[in-house]
Design an enzyme around this catalytic site. Structure first.
Site, mmCIF file in Angstrom:
data_model
loop_
_atom_site.group_PDB
_atom_site.id
_atom_site.type_symbol
_atom_site.label_atom_id
_atom_site.label_comp_id
_atom_site.label_asym_id
_atom_site.label_seq_id
_atom_site.Cartn_x
_atom_site.Cartn_y
_atom_site.Cartn_z
ATOM 1 N N ASP A 159 0.838 -1.205 0.000
ATOM 2 C CA ASP A 159 0.000 0.000 0.000
ATOM 3 C C ASP A 159 0.871 1.253 0.000
ATOM 4 O OD1 ASP A 159 -2.435 -1.590 0.277
ATOM 5 O OD2 ASP A 159 -1.666 -2.018 2.268
ATOM 6 N N HIS A 187 -5.122 -3.369 6.108
ATOM 7 C CA HIS A 187 -4.868 -3.651 4.692
ATOM 8 C C HIS A 187 -6.206 -4.092 4.080
ATOM 9 C CE1 HIS A 187 -3.224 -4.991 0.952
ATOM 10 N NE2 HIS A 187 -3.747 -6.174 1.134
HETATM 11 P P1 NAI Z 1 -2.740 -17.872 -4.301
HETATM 12 O O1 NAI Z 1 -4.171 -18.289 -4.212
HETATM 13 O O2 NAI Z 1 -2.065 -17.846 -5.620
HETATM 14 O O3 NAI Z 1 -1.873 -18.814 -3.347
HETATM 15 C C1 NAI Z 1 -2.244 -19.116 -2.046
HETATM 16 C C2 NAI Z 1 -1.604 -20.439 -1.701
HETATM 17 O O4 NAI Z 1 -1.882 -20.719 -0.331
HETATM 18 C C3 NAI Z 1 -2.168 -21.614 -2.515
HETATM 19 O O5 NAI Z 1 -1.103 -22.363 -3.071
HETATM 20 C C4 NAI Z 1 -2.946 -22.413 -1.471
HETATM 21 O O6 NAI Z 1 -2.946 -23.807 -1.745
HETATM 22 C C5 NAI Z 1 -2.160 -22.084 -0.210
HETATM 23 N N1 NAI Z 1 -2.892 -22.335 1.030
HETATM 24 C C6 NAI Z 1 -4.217 -22.243 1.286
HETATM 25 N N2 NAI Z 1 -4.471 -22.610 2.549
HETATM 26 C C7 NAI Z 1 -3.281 -22.905 3.125
HETATM 27 C C8 NAI Z 1 -2.893 -23.351 4.407
HETATM 28 N N3 NAI Z 1 -3.806 -23.567 5.376
HETATM 29 N N4 NAI Z 1 -1.588 -23.583 4.639
HETATM 30 C C9 NAI Z 1 -0.657 -23.383 3.668
HETATM 31 N N5 NAI Z 1 -0.969 -22.980 2.415
HETATM 32 C C10 NAI Z 1 -2.258 -22.744 2.159
HETATM 33 O O7 NAI Z 1 -2.668 -16.476 -3.564
HETATM 34 P P2 NAI Z 1 -1.540 -15.355 -3.680
HETATM 35 O O8 NAI Z 1 -1.875 -14.455 -4.807
HETATM 36 O O9 NAI Z 1 -0.205 -15.985 -3.635
HETATM 37 O O10 NAI Z 1 -1.838 -14.517 -2.349
HETATM 38 C C11 NAI Z 1 -1.583 -15.079 -1.075
HETATM 39 C C12 NAI Z 1 -2.301 -14.268 0.000
HETATM 40 O O11 NAI Z 1 -1.742 -12.968 0.078
HETATM 41 C C13 NAI Z 1 -3.797 -14.073 -0.245
HETATM 42 O O12 NAI Z 1 -4.477 -14.208 0.999
HETATM 43 C C14 NAI Z 1 -3.889 -12.626 -0.706
HETATM 44 O O13 NAI Z 1 -5.158 -12.070 -0.443
HETATM 45 C C15 NAI Z 1 -2.798 -12.004 0.139
HETATM 46 N N6 NAI Z 1 -2.276 -10.721 -0.323
HETATM 47 C C16 NAI Z 1 -1.925 -9.825 0.641
HETATM 48 C C17 NAI Z 1 -1.369 -8.611 0.303
HETATM 49 C C18 NAI Z 1 -0.973 -7.633 1.365
HETATM 50 O O14 NAI Z 1 -0.527 -6.540 0.989
HETATM 51 N N7 NAI Z 1 -1.100 -7.928 2.647
HETATM 52 C C19 NAI Z 1 -1.144 -8.256 -1.107
HETATM 53 C C20 NAI Z 1 -1.520 -9.270 -2.038
HETATM 54 C C21 NAI Z 1 -2.071 -10.474 -1.640
#
Ligand code: NAI
Length: 331
Positions: A159, A187
């Site tokens: 952000d 966030h």
């Molecule tokens: P993605 O959907 O591509 O990957 C998430 C991964 O987490 C998947 O491989 C899934 O199988 C795995 N997963 C689900 N439950 C799990 C568990 N209990 N234990 C271990 N792994 C598990 O998502 P992406 O794009 O990589 O984003 C990851 C997270 O980051 C999302 O929650 C997204 O909303 C968040 N995010 C946060 C931001 C921030 O600024 N704080 C910015 C962008 C994304």
């Protein structure tokens, strides 16, 4: 060369991890003298895909990566962990309420907090990225009670980077000369992007960038809704920029920085935010995983309603998460 650092990445088969792992492996985060052991956690259904990620890491022939270990076992993932980067979270599905997402993820971060409490090194540093990141971090901190809360942070650097880059584009200058643009609070789309203290190498921002209509109608909503705009255009959420922000956050936290950076950290009561709430504050990083909330950047009367809104949202998230996780008697 130093002793290897054991770095656990959860959600390791996901899209942010895919962009982040090369930064870690090349030494762009912990330094080019710091070998690392990578422990990659994802759910059982993602293990085949995770094996593909490991093949690509192997094919990168990174000299700093001494071990790569994959697992779907939460306890195993955090044994002797030095740094935990928690990307894995339950995704928001069509029609799902934010409250359901919150509760589903609170359960995940409770389990991971308990595992970190039991198995990680006492010196572990944790960065929570999976959403809702602030409240996930608060839940994790509660259940990892052996770990000092100052060792647990969540990501708001994306952000801050978005807001800084927006101002740099408006002024046609490099983002490196724009300082003290802050994003306060959650966030989520209640976050408060704040230009009140922002400066460039030419001094304070021009008046037109501080105009209340410009802030209200353009700057604030564009930054608040930037994640949604990326999803609309890409049909996928931010991954490259998120991984870059994770790398920035960790690098600054471990190496220290001259600039004030945004981190979501546990409130000690600073700025009137309730103790224990994980809130995005302006912080100084002193290196080796230490930071301090900088107390010198009060918001003005224009900013106050925005702060109240994001603060109230976080208090409500806290109440919802802990109402289901804790026995009624302890609430
Ligand atoms: P993605 O959907 O591509 O990957 C998430 C991964 O987490 C998947 O491989 C899934 O199988 C795995 N997963 C689900 N439950 C799990 C568990 N209990 N234990 C271990 N792994 C598990 O998502 P992406 O794009 O990589 O984003 C990851 C997270 O980051 C999302 O929650 C997204 O909303 C968040 N995010 C946060 C931001 C921030 O600024 N704080 C910015 C962008 C994304």
């Amino acid at each position: 060369m130093d002793m290897p650092m054991r770095v656990t990445v959860t959600g390791a088969a996901g899209q942010i991890a895919y962009c982040l792992l090369p930064f870690l492996a090349r030494g762009d985060v912990f330094g080019t003298d710091q070998p690392i052991e990578l422990v990659l956690l994802d759910i059982e259904e993602a293990q085949t895909s995770l094996r593909g990620v490991v093949m690509e890491l192997e094919d990168g022939a990174y000299p700093l990566v001494s071990v790569i270990h994959c697992t779907s076992n939460v306890s195993e993932a955090f044994v002797d962990c030095d740094v935990a980067v928690l990307l894995g979270a339950f995704p928001r599905k069509l029609g799902m309420e934010r409250r359901d997402l919150l509760l589903q993820n609170a359960a995940i971060f409770k389990e991971q907090g308990e595992a970190i409490h039991k198995y990680a090194k006492r010196s572990v540093r944790v960065l929570v990225v999976g959403n809702p990141a602030n409240t996930n971090a608060a839940v994790l901190a509660h259940f990892a009670s052996a770990i000092d809360k100052k060792q647990i942070t969540a990501l708001s650097r994306l952000d801050q980077n978005r807001a800084t880059s927006f101002i740099a584009n408006e002024l046609k200058v490099s983002p490196s000369v724009v300082k003290n643009v802050f994003v306060w609070g959650n966030h989520s789309n209640t976050q408060y992007p704040d230009l009140f203290h922002a400066v460039t190498n030419r001094g304070p921002l021009p008046d037109w960038l501080r105009d209340e209509n410009f802030l209200r109608e353009k700057f604030i909503p564009i930054i608040q809704e930037r994640g949604a705009a990326v999803i609309k255009a890409r049909k996928l959420s931010s991954a490259m920029s998120a991984a870059n922000a994770v790398a920035d956050h960790l690098r600054d936290w471990f190496a220290g920085t001259q600039d004030v950076v945004n981190m979501v950290v546990c409130s000690d009561g600073s700025y009137g935010i309730r103790k224990g709430i994980f809130f995005s504050f302006p912080c100084y990083c002193y290196g080796n995983g230490t930071f301090e909330i900088v107390p010198h950047f009060p918001w003005d009367a224009f900013g106050d309603p925005y702060i109240q809104r994001t603060k109230q949202e976080l208090y409500k998230e806290w109440d919802q998460a802990f109402a289901t996780l804790l026995p009624k008697s302890s609430l």
